[in-house]
Structures are given as C-alpha cells and as structure tokens.
Design an enzyme around this catalytic site. Structure first.
Site, PDB file in Angstrom:
ATOM      1  N   HIS A   1       5.563   5.850  48.995  1.00 43.78           N
ATOM      2  CA  HIS A   1       4.943   7.162  49.199  1.00 43.78           C
ATOM      3  C   HIS A   1       3.665   7.296  48.371  1.00 43.78           C
ATOM      4  O   HIS A   1       3.423   6.522  47.483  1.00 43.78           O
ATOM      5  CB  HIS A   1       5.936   8.266  48.806  1.00 43.78           C
ATOM      6  CG  HIS A   1       7.121   8.318  49.716  1.00 43.78           C
ATOM      7  ND1 HIS A   1       8.392   7.989  49.296  1.00 43.78           N
ATOM      8  CD2 HIS A   1       7.223   8.626  51.029  1.00 43.78           C
ATOM      9  CE1 HIS A   1       9.239   8.118  50.310  1.00 43.78           C
ATOM     10  NE2 HIS A   1       8.553   8.501  51.370  1.00 43.78           N
TER      11      HIS A   1
ATOM     12  N   ASN B   1       6.092   6.714  56.736  1.00 41.29           N
ATOM     13  CA  ASN B   1       6.913   5.797  57.527  1.00 41.29           C
ATOM     14  C   ASN B   1       6.054   4.662  58.061  1.00 41.29           C
ATOM     15  O   ASN B   1       4.914   4.875  58.422  1.00 41.29           O
ATOM     16  CB  ASN B   1       7.587   6.520  58.684  1.00 41.29           C
ATOM     17  CG  ASN B   1       8.752   7.394  58.243  1.00 41.29           C
ATOM     18  OD1 ASN B   1       9.526   7.002  57.381  1.00 41.29           O
ATOM     19  ND2 ASN B   1       8.864   8.571  58.835  1.00 41.29           N
TER      20      ASN B   1
ATOM     21  N   THR C   1       0.816  -1.223   0.000  1.00 41.19           N
ATOM     22  CA  THR C   1       0.000   0.000   0.000  1.00 41.19           C
ATOM     23  C   THR C   1       0.846   1.267   0.000  1.00 41.19           C
ATOM     24  O   THR C   1       0.291   2.372  -0.061  1.00 41.19           O
ATOM     25  CB  THR C   1      -0.919   0.028   1.243  1.00 41.19           C
ATOM     26  OG1 THR C   1      -0.108  -0.004   2.427  1.00 41.19           O
ATOM     27  CG2 THR C   1      -1.865  -1.161   1.232  1.00 41.19           C
TER      28      THR C   1
ATOM     29  N   LYS D   1      -7.603  -0.764  53.432  1.00 40.21           N
ATOM     30  CA  LYS D   1      -8.464   0.412  53.512  1.00 40.21           C
ATOM     31  C   LYS D   1      -7.623   1.618  53.120  1.00 40.21           C
ATOM     32  O   LYS D   1      -6.561   1.858  53.687  1.00 40.21           O
ATOM     33  CB  LYS D   1      -8.993   0.565  54.944  1.00 40.21           C
ATOM     34  CG  LYS D   1     -10.138   1.549  55.102  1.00 40.21           C
ATOM     35  CD  LYS D   1     -11.422   1.019  54.467  1.00 40.21           C
ATOM     36  CE  LYS D   1     -12.615   1.892  54.829  1.00 40.21           C
ATOM     37  NZ  LYS D   1     -13.005   1.729  56.248  1.00 40.21           N
ATOM     38  N   HIS D   2      -8.095   2.374  52.150  1.00 41.42           N
ATOM     39  CA  HIS D   2      -7.377   3.555  51.661  1.00 41.42           C
ATOM     40  C   HIS D   2      -5.926   3.218  51.289  1.00 41.42           C
ATOM     41  O   HIS D   2      -4.994   3.930  51.662  1.00 41.42           O
ATOM     42  CB  HIS D   2      -7.430   4.679  52.687  1.00 41.42           C
ATOM     43  CG  HIS D   2      -8.821   5.138  52.998  1.00 41.42           C
ATOM     44  ND1 HIS D   2      -9.690   5.580  52.015  1.00 41.42           N
ATOM     45  CD2 HIS D   2      -9.512   5.202  54.166  1.00 41.42           C
ATOM     46  CE1 HIS D   2     -10.846   5.906  52.576  1.00 41.42           C
ATOM     47  NE2 HIS D   2     -10.767   5.677  53.869  1.00 41.42           N
TER      48      HIS D   2
END
Length: 538
Positions: A538, A432, A79, A289-290
């Site tokens: 973090h 921490n 093509t 949780k979270h």
C-alpha cells in the site's frame, strides 16, 4: 535566531581558553588542534587523541591533570569525574558555581570536541557481542550532554565537519564564539547522542529478538536537503539510516543532476524489484514510474531484457527509472538513453557505458556495488497522524514457497517459470495488483486499484495498447500467465484475466470462495497455483 529569553541573560560571546579533545574519528584532528593552539587555546586530551597530538608536536595536558585521577579499567573510567563535568556544567556567572569551582580547583572547559566510539561501524562489521559492547561509549555521551546543556558557556563539536565553522568563527571574533553557534552545536550534539543511543538500543532489541520494543528510536544522518518533496510546496530532506543494504541510499552517483524526492522514492522501488532476480541465473530490467513497474523482463542479455520491459508500456516508460541487476554495458546504455529516462541504477557499469550516459548531462547514473537481498530482514516505517507503523520488510520469495497446484491441469514448465516471474513482480506493484506475463516479461500491469476486477481490466487494456504499439496482430496476453498479489474474492477477477488470454494463474488463495474460483479455472482449462503468501503493498 530566535530563542526565548532566560531569567539570567547568557553571554553572547565566550572566549575559548581551554579545549578538551577526545575523538575516535581523527579526521582533520592535527590541523584543527594546531590552529587552536596557535590562537592560544590550551589543549587537554585523553588516550589515543593525546598521543596523536603529542606526536604532532603539540603541547597537550592529560585529562588526569584536571581530575587528579588516572585512567582505570582499560580506559572505561577517565572523564567521569567532577574535574571534567564541573568544568563543563558550571554556570560561570553564578556566584555559588564560581565558588565551588574555586574551592575544588575545577577549571572551566570552553570547548568540548568529542566523537564517539564507533558502535555503528562495529555493528556493520559483524563483530562478536563482547567487541560490540566494548564499543558502547559512556564517557563521551555524558560529556557531550553536559557541555550541550551548558551551551551558554560551552561549545560542543561532535563532527569533524564542523571544525571549519568553529575556526572561522574564532578568527572572525578574536577567539570568541557566539551564542548562535553554541546553540546550533548543542542541537547537533543532542541529535548525535540520540542517534547513538538509538543504534545501541536497536542492537540490543535485535539481539534479544524483540521485534516490538517498548520504546523505539529511529535515527538518520542527513544525506542532503532536497529542493522540495512530492510537490513544490512541501519541504523535504534525505537521511541515511546506516543500514548496510545496496540501494539508492548507499549508491555512488556517477553523474547527473541532484536526485529529487520522487526520484529517490521511485529509484528505491525499482532497485528493490530488480533485486528479486539473481544475476547468476538471468539478466533483469525493471522500468518504474511513480513507484510502480510499467515493465519488467528477464533475458539472456540486459539489452534483450530492456527491450522486453520497454515493450510492456513504452508510453509510461518516458521519464521513468531503469533498474538493472547486472553491470551496465555500452549496448544497453545506448538503447536506454534513446528514451528520456530520469535515473539508471545498477550494481556497476563499464567505462564505455558511463561515457555514453554522460552525454545526457541530466541523466543520473547510480552504481551500488551490489544488489539488495530480497530475503534479508529489515524494517519498514510509515508515519501516521500521531504515530508510526512499523513492520518487517516483505522478505517472502516465491522460490522458497511450497506451491500448491489446485486445478485439474498443472502448469507446463514454461508456464511455471512465467508464474514465478509474475509473482516476483506482483510483490512490488501497489495493491490491488494484477500482472500478466509471458516469456519472463510483463505484458500488462494493473496497479493500485480498489477492485481486483478493475486491476485485471486495466492490465488487459495496457496489454492491448502495448500490442498495438509493437505492431502486432496477436494480443501479447494470448497464452500468458497472470499473478495476483492477494486472493480472488470472487471468480469475476479470474474470468477477466481468462478473457484477456491467461492460461495459468498464481495467487495466494485463502478466500472463502476459493472453491468457486478453482472451479472457474477448471471450466476454462486454466492451471492454478496457490502460494499461501500474499504481497499487499500500500
């Protein structure tokens, strides 16, 4: 839609008279092409696509009819020719373009239907380098980009999922496409070639060991638009990158309402944690949780592990995510569903367990077919203002480390098993981090604190709450072990853990005051093991 006006107005409606179809994914191809042909659209095609359409009884011109040149070099060149690209790029209302088309017998292409060689799928299969390179499409992306650039006149489809939208439009508009559709499809076309090139460039970088390429492309495919992000005023969407890693992105949702942004984030954190535990050795459960674990445990059975994990923080477990490293059984399902839970994620589930979970219509059950490999390489991406932070996945596994005993007292065999367990968990807790553990179960977790002393104190308080909730008189932390994700900069954090009842500690080491910390451990007859590897998160 709102599009800035052009110097030369583009037509709103364009009649589709000729379609060039060249697809690797032939899903819905025959039905789609049959309807196009029924609308009087001339079909032009290549290779396997032309063969499939011809065998279905459709009249199809070979692309060589447009180019006057046969496919050569095993189909690498078919093509890449003015007969194709002129038909895609010509501005029909431009006199010079129209004259060039007439002079060189270039026929306009109104519809381009192309999907690319399966480079991403070939990469997942672990094919050899030669096979992988042969699956880099050249002509397809060139045509897609050409047609999308000339969206004023050409409609480009790169996904069978868009066949229905195009056909609906052609039926509604007597065989014509609107500018709005062509514009939308042009955007999707460029997104597809960008993602394809990202996969190719990423593969080359990986093969050459280039961990920080000069230019980095990251691509994803929309899995679903989400109701909102972390908060209702934030927009959100979920994309799959194609990484072949068991988890929330690849799982099959058996039942339950749609996952939210926070559900997805927390479920990923839960399953990555539970993947640290080999199901051939022990059953493990993590409650999240979270994005932080509120309880993790190992056991001979899942129900035993779940009960121990729940004991660590039954208050925080409410509305949490439960991740399992083994097949969900009926007994465990009954116990888990007694507490309000947002998501259960596991490699598999038996039929009875699925029916038990189904009774909680909003509870999501995700089955992944496997566990994520904690040692596998991968890439972690975080956005910052004006840029991206890229790092490799934390593939450090405590079983692979050369642990160093630095105190007068060595840990007992049971303490060492608990130390390794606690360090596995600490790897997945926000820094921490302090994790108290006993009998291969967390008994107190302190997460995400600015001070390690604060983390130790919070973990001790959570352990005291758990002790009270369990109706026990002896603190759960008495005789426990403690893990720290990074070194103790001073002895105060360690002393807090010892005061809580810890008798052995595992930590990376590397502080300027290691001698002071070790001396404090010796003074309290506490065993200490250094890993030489930290797990900041973090």
């Amino acid at each position: 839609m709102s599009v800035k006006a052009n110097a030369t107005p583009l037509p709103d409606r364009v009649k589709v008279k000729r379609a060039l179809i060249s697809v690797s994914d032939k899903t819905g191809l025959v039905e789609f092409a049959t309807e196009l042909a029924g609308m009087g659209v001339e079909l032009v095609s290549t290779g396997g696509t032309r063969k499939a359409l011809s065998e279905a009884g459709l009249t199809v011109r070979d692309v060589s009819d447009l180019t006057g040149f046969p496919e050569v070099m095993d189909g690498r060149v078919k093509t890449l020719h003015p007969g194709v690209h002129g038909g895609l790029l010509a501005i029909r209302d431009d006199e010079a373009h129209a004259k060039a088309m007439s002079d060189h017998d270039i026929q306009p292409i109104d519809l381009l239907v192309v999907n690319l060689y399966p480079f991403e799928e070939t990469m997942k299969s672990g094919a050899d380098t030669t096979t992988q390179v042969e699956n880099i499409d050249i002509g397809g992306p060139a045509m897609i980009r050409a047609g999308a650039k000339n969206h004023g006149y050409v409609t480009v489809l790169v996904d069978p999922a868009d066949y229905t939208s195009l056909l609906d439009e052609l039926r509604t508009n007597a065989g014509e496409t609107t500018f709005a559709l062509r514009w939308m499809m042009a955007g999707r076309a460029y997104a597809r070639t960008a993602a394809y090139d990202a996969a190719v460039s990423g593969w080359f970088a990986e093969q050459s060991g280039d961990t920080a390429p000069r230019r980095l492309s990251i691509a994803g495919e929309l899995a679903e638009s989400l109701r909102y992000g972390e908060n209702p005023h934030q927009d959100a969407a979920f994309y799959r990158t194609g990484e072949n890693r068991p988890g929330v992105a690849t799982a099959r949702q058996v039942q339950g309402k749609a996952l939210s942004y926070n559900n997805i984030n927390d479920t990923d954190a839960a399953f990555e944690l539970v993947g640290e535990f080999d199901p051939a050795r022990t059953k493990a459960v993590a409650i999240i949780k979270h994005a932080n674990p509120c309880g993790v445990a190992e056991g001979e059975t899942l129900i035993e592990a779940y009960r121990m994990a729940l004991r660590c923080d039954p208050v925080s477990a409410f509305g949490g995510i439960v991740a399992l490293n083994a097949k969900l059984d009926a007994a465990s399902a009954r116990e888990i569903t007694e507490v309000f839970t947002e998501v259960i994620i596991a490699p598999d589930a038996d039929d009875e367990a699925i029916e038990i979970v189904r009774a909680k219509k909003n509870l999501r059950l995700l089955l992944t077919g496997g566990l994520p490999d904690p040692r596998a390489k991968g890439r972690f991406v975080k956005s910052v203002a004006g840029g991206l932070l890229i790092q490799s996945r934390d593939a450090g596994v405590v079983d692979d480390l050369d642990l160093k005993i630095v105190t007068k007292r060595a840990p007992t065999e049971a303490e060492l098993a608990d130390l390794k367990f606690a360090f596995r968990v600490a790897k997945h807790v926000k820094s921490n981090t302090i994790v108290y553990a006993k009998d291969r179960a967390t008994v107190g977790i302190g997460a995400g604190q600015m001070s390690r002393v604060d983390a130790a104190g919070i973990a001790a308080r959570k352990a005291a709450d758990a002790t009270k909730a369990a109706g026990l008189t002896e603190p759960l932390t008495r005789g426990c072990v403690v893990a720290s994700d990074a070194f103790f900069p001073f002895a105060d954090g360690l002393l807090s853990a010892i005061e809580a009842g810890a008798r052995a500690v595992i930590q990376p080491g590397g502080s300027m005051r290691d001698d002071e910390v070790i001396r404090a451990a010796d003074e309290h007859d506490v065993a200490m093991v250094l890993t030489g590897m930290r797990h900041f998160r973090h």
